[in-house]
Scaffold this active site. Structure first.
Site, PDB file in Angstrom:
ATOM      1  N   GLY A 226       0.747  -1.212   0.037  1.00  0.00           N
ATOM      2  CA  GLY A 226      -0.047   0.016   0.333  1.00  0.00           C
ATOM      3  C   GLY A 226       0.933   1.196  -0.035  1.00  0.00           C
ATOM      4  O   GLY A 226       2.268   1.220  -0.490  1.00  0.00           O
ATOM      5  N   THR A 228       3.289   4.559   1.289  1.00  0.00           N
ATOM      6  CA  THR A 228       4.203   4.542   2.027  1.00  0.00           C
ATOM      7  C   THR A 228       3.785   5.296   3.642  1.00  0.00           C
ATOM      8  O   THR A 228       4.463   4.684   4.632  1.00  0.00           O
ATOM      9  CB  THR A 228       5.380   5.689   1.597  1.00  0.00           C
ATOM     10  OG1 THR A 228       5.793   5.038   0.114  1.00  0.00           O
ATOM     11  CG2 THR A 228       6.310   5.892   2.503  1.00  0.00           C
ATOM     12  N   THR A 230       1.214   4.797   5.153  1.00  0.00           N
ATOM     13  CA  THR A 230       0.284   3.627   5.889  1.00  0.00           C
ATOM     14  C   THR A 230       1.400   2.724   6.272  1.00  0.00           C
ATOM     15  O   THR A 230       1.503   2.254   7.651  1.00  0.00           O
ATOM     16  CB  THR A 230      -0.680   2.812   5.044  1.00  0.00           C
ATOM     17  OG1 THR A 230      -1.607   3.792   3.977  1.00  0.00           O
ATOM     18  CG2 THR A 230      -1.712   1.819   5.563  1.00  0.00           C
ATOM     19  N   GLU A 248       5.604  -3.313   0.997  1.00  0.00           N
ATOM     20  CA  GLU A 248       5.608  -3.197  -0.285  1.00  0.00           C
ATOM     21  C   GLU A 248       4.818  -1.642  -0.516  1.00  0.00           C
ATOM     22  O   GLU A 248       3.750  -1.882  -0.676  1.00  0.00           O
ATOM     23  CB  GLU A 248       5.023  -3.967  -1.484  1.00  0.00           C
ATOM     24  CG  GLU A 248       5.784  -5.372  -1.211  1.00  0.00           C
ATOM     25  CD  GLU A 248       7.215  -5.477  -1.933  1.00  0.00           C
ATOM     26  OE1 GLU A 248       7.507  -4.597  -2.729  1.00  0.00           O
ATOM     27  OE2 GLU A 248       7.827  -6.237  -1.396  1.00  0.00           O
ATOM     28  N   CYS A 282       1.881   0.130  -9.321  1.00  0.00           N
ATOM     29  CA  CYS A 282       2.957   0.637  -8.539  1.00  0.00           C
ATOM     30  C   CYS A 282       4.286   0.738  -9.303  1.00  0.00           C
ATOM     31  O   CYS A 282       5.028   1.227  -9.247  1.00  0.00           O
ATOM     32  CB  CYS A 282       3.455  -0.180  -7.192  1.00  0.00           C
ATOM     33  SG  CYS A 282       3.321  -1.666  -7.376  1.00  0.00           S
ATOM     34  N   GLU A 461       9.152  -9.638  -2.043  1.00  0.00           N
ATOM     35  CA  GLU A 461       8.219 -10.686  -2.144  1.00  0.00           C
ATOM     36  C   GLU A 461       8.662 -11.768  -3.359  1.00  0.00           C
ATOM     37  O   GLU A 461       9.625 -11.094  -3.929  1.00  0.00           O
ATOM     38  CB  GLU A 461       6.807 -10.246  -2.201  1.00  0.00           C
ATOM     39  CG  GLU A 461       6.179  -9.306  -1.275  1.00  0.00           C
ATOM     40  CD  GLU A 461       4.938  -8.898  -1.362  1.00  0.00           C
ATOM     41  OE1 GLU A 461       4.481  -8.324  -2.371  1.00  0.00           O
ATOM     42  OE2 GLU A 461       3.826  -9.338  -0.446  1.00  0.00           O
TER      43      GLU A 461
END
Ligand code: NDP
Length: 480
Positions: A226, A228, A230, A248, A282, A461
């Site tokens: 989500g 930066t 958060t 991420e 993103c 990931e």
């Protein structure tokens, strides 16, 4: 009116609060469903279910977990069309895109991790005749997976799949803006025969459900994708609790075009890397740097291609761009376009909201926007817009463009266009980004590490990285 339910302990259940949030269709601007407004008590029930499920699930043979996940992936594949329709309706993206990218990739995510877990091995360290060490990798326990709205099922499954394959029980929260396919996934998890409590999906707001997941002391790891800001908030809560964290986050990706590039390919792919999924990926490039000798020619060809992109009803196959995900997000994107003008930028094309005729007249559509004439340090070139907006800037040499590319707080992805092999390697190594594509974009191999540097995140990931994240390493030393 569609009403979604939480998936807790193997059942589809109402939220404890008994209240619901409206779900809006971005292409029409109309409410079309309701989703549970869950809170900490729903998370608590899910944790209880996961706690009960964990001993059996974690002790199950990897092959048996793998088989269940393969079954789930096949069920999604068999319902490709309803999933694609639901993803498009919820997010605003073209149906053809959901059908060719989002849902097939979600299917692959489950397959990839169902089979990857079968191939995982661990190390042994011999101390000759004195002792032998071997490493165990054990599931963590209950883990939290929180995902955003731009690639809803794709990113949701990218987290859930490795978590389950490693033997963890999962409490997952999709974005409340795009919950539909996560709900459909819970129906299929029941059909596939997942034991109750292994996978729990709770719908609702980030500041209620997301926060409760992050704060829960029994949830030992959180995988989050989500924004930066958060991510910072999550880290503030989770770090003092010593939780494992995978973050991420946002990006402001450079797309570097050298004069010796394959011109046609660079133009065509740059249009895709700028505006796919309405620029709401993103990994989309939002700052294009073009070497000065080809700047004018490239600009002309690029803008000509961008003008051809049709924006409108996501159900119509000829539309290349659909609606932005929400009215709030559309307003944010439009406000950045206004900001760019006040910062001295010239809008070369796009830059406005459109209202297609018919059912989509109140939808959240913004035309693909190309801006030039801005400096490196302005907000438009430093802040993440996450929409169909790119800026063009000329550069004179390699050193200069690497400095430009690295000048933001982000470091997620970059694209480099050149036929000069040595330069490609040199620039790729010098860029501060977790992912660099040379002469291509979005070519994905699920085995490769995925993630960002600087404020774009922590951890990786993908591949065995994700399986490692969702396990605890333990060294066992045996004296001989
Ligand atoms: P947000 O950070 O707003 O939300 C992401 C998820 O976190 C949502 O489910 C959200 O719930 C939840 N959330 C919000 N607040 C909290 C909290 N305090 N605690 C726990 N969870 C919370 O991001 P967006 O959904 O707006 O997604 C867009 C962002 O995601 C962009 O910045 C984009 O760059 C980034 N992104 C990064 C990717 C990467 O791989 N690096 C890939 C895709 C996107 P709710 O929806 O209710 O707010």
């Amino acid at each position: 009116m569609q009403t979604l339910l939480n998936y807790i302990n193997g059942n589809l259940t109402e939220p404890a609060s008994g209240t619901y949030i409206d779900n809006v269709e971005p292409a029409t601007g109309q409410v079309y469903g309701r989703i549970p407004d869950s809170d900490a008590s729903d998370v608590e029930r899910a944790v209880e279910a996961a706690r009960n499920a964990f001993p059996t699930w974690s002790a199950m043979r990897t092959e048996d977990r793998s088989e269940l996940m393969m079954k789930l992936s096949t069920l999604i594949e068999q319902r490709m069309e309803p999933f694609a329709q639901a993803e498009s309706r919820d997010n605003g993206k073209p149906v053809w895109l959901a059908r060719t990218v989002d849902i097939p990739r979600a299917v692959s995510n489950f397959r990839f991790y169902a089979t990857a877990a079968l191939h995982q091995s661990t190390a042994a360290h011999s101390m000759g005749s004195t002792a032998i060490n071997y490493t165990l990798r054990q599931p963590i326990g209950i883990v939290g997976c929180i995902s955003p709205w731009n690639l809803p099922l794709y990113l949701f499954s990218w987290k859930i799949a490795p978590a389950l394959a490693s033997g963890n029980c999962v409490i997952a929260k999709p974005s409340e803006i795009t919950p539909a396919t996560a709900f459909m996934l819970s129906e299929l998890a029941i059909e596939a025969g997942f034991p109750p409590g292994v996978l729990n999906i709770i719908h609702g707001y980030g500041h209620k459900v997301g926060k409760a997941i992050v704060e829960h002391p029994e949830i030992k790891a959180v995988s989050f994708t989500g924004g930066t800001r958060t991510g910072e908030e999550i880290a503030r809560t989770a770090a003092p609790m010593f939780k494992k964290l995978s973050l991420e986050l946002g990006g402001k990706n450079p797309n570097i075009i050298f004069a010796d590039c394959d011109f046609e390919k660079a133009v065509k792919t740059s249009v895709l890397s700028s505006f796919s999924n309405q620029g709401e990926i993103c990994l989309c490039g939002s700052r294009m740097f073009i070497e000065r000798p080809i700047y004018e020619r490239f600009k002309e060809a690029f803008v000509e291609e961008v003008r051809k992109l049709k924006t409108g009803d996501p159900n119509e196959e000829h539309n290349r761009m659909g609606a932005l995900v929400s009215e709030t997000h559309m307003e944010k994107v439009l406000s950045y376009i206004e900001l760019a003008k006040t910062e001295g930028g010239t809008v070369l094309c796009g830059g406005e909201r459109i209202r297609p005729e018919g059912r989509c007249k109140d939808g959240f559509f913004v035309t693909p926007t190309v801006i030039e004439g801005l400096g490196q340090d302005c907000r438009t070139n430093q802040e993440e817009i996450f929409g169909p907006v790119v800026t063009l800037q000329p550069f004179d040499n390699e050193e200069e463009v690497v400095a430009y590319a690295n000048s933001t707080r982000y470091g997620l992805a970059a694209t480099v266009w050149t036929q000069h092999l040595t330069r490609a390697h040199r620039v790729a190594a010098a860029l501060h980004s977790g992912i660099v594509w040379v002469n291509c974009w979005l070519l994905r191999d699920l085995r490769t590490p995925f993630g960002g540097m600087k404020d774009s995140g922590v951890g990786r990931e993908g591949g065995f990285e994700a399986l490692e994240f969702f396990t605890e390493e333990k060294n066992v030393c045996i004296k001989l």
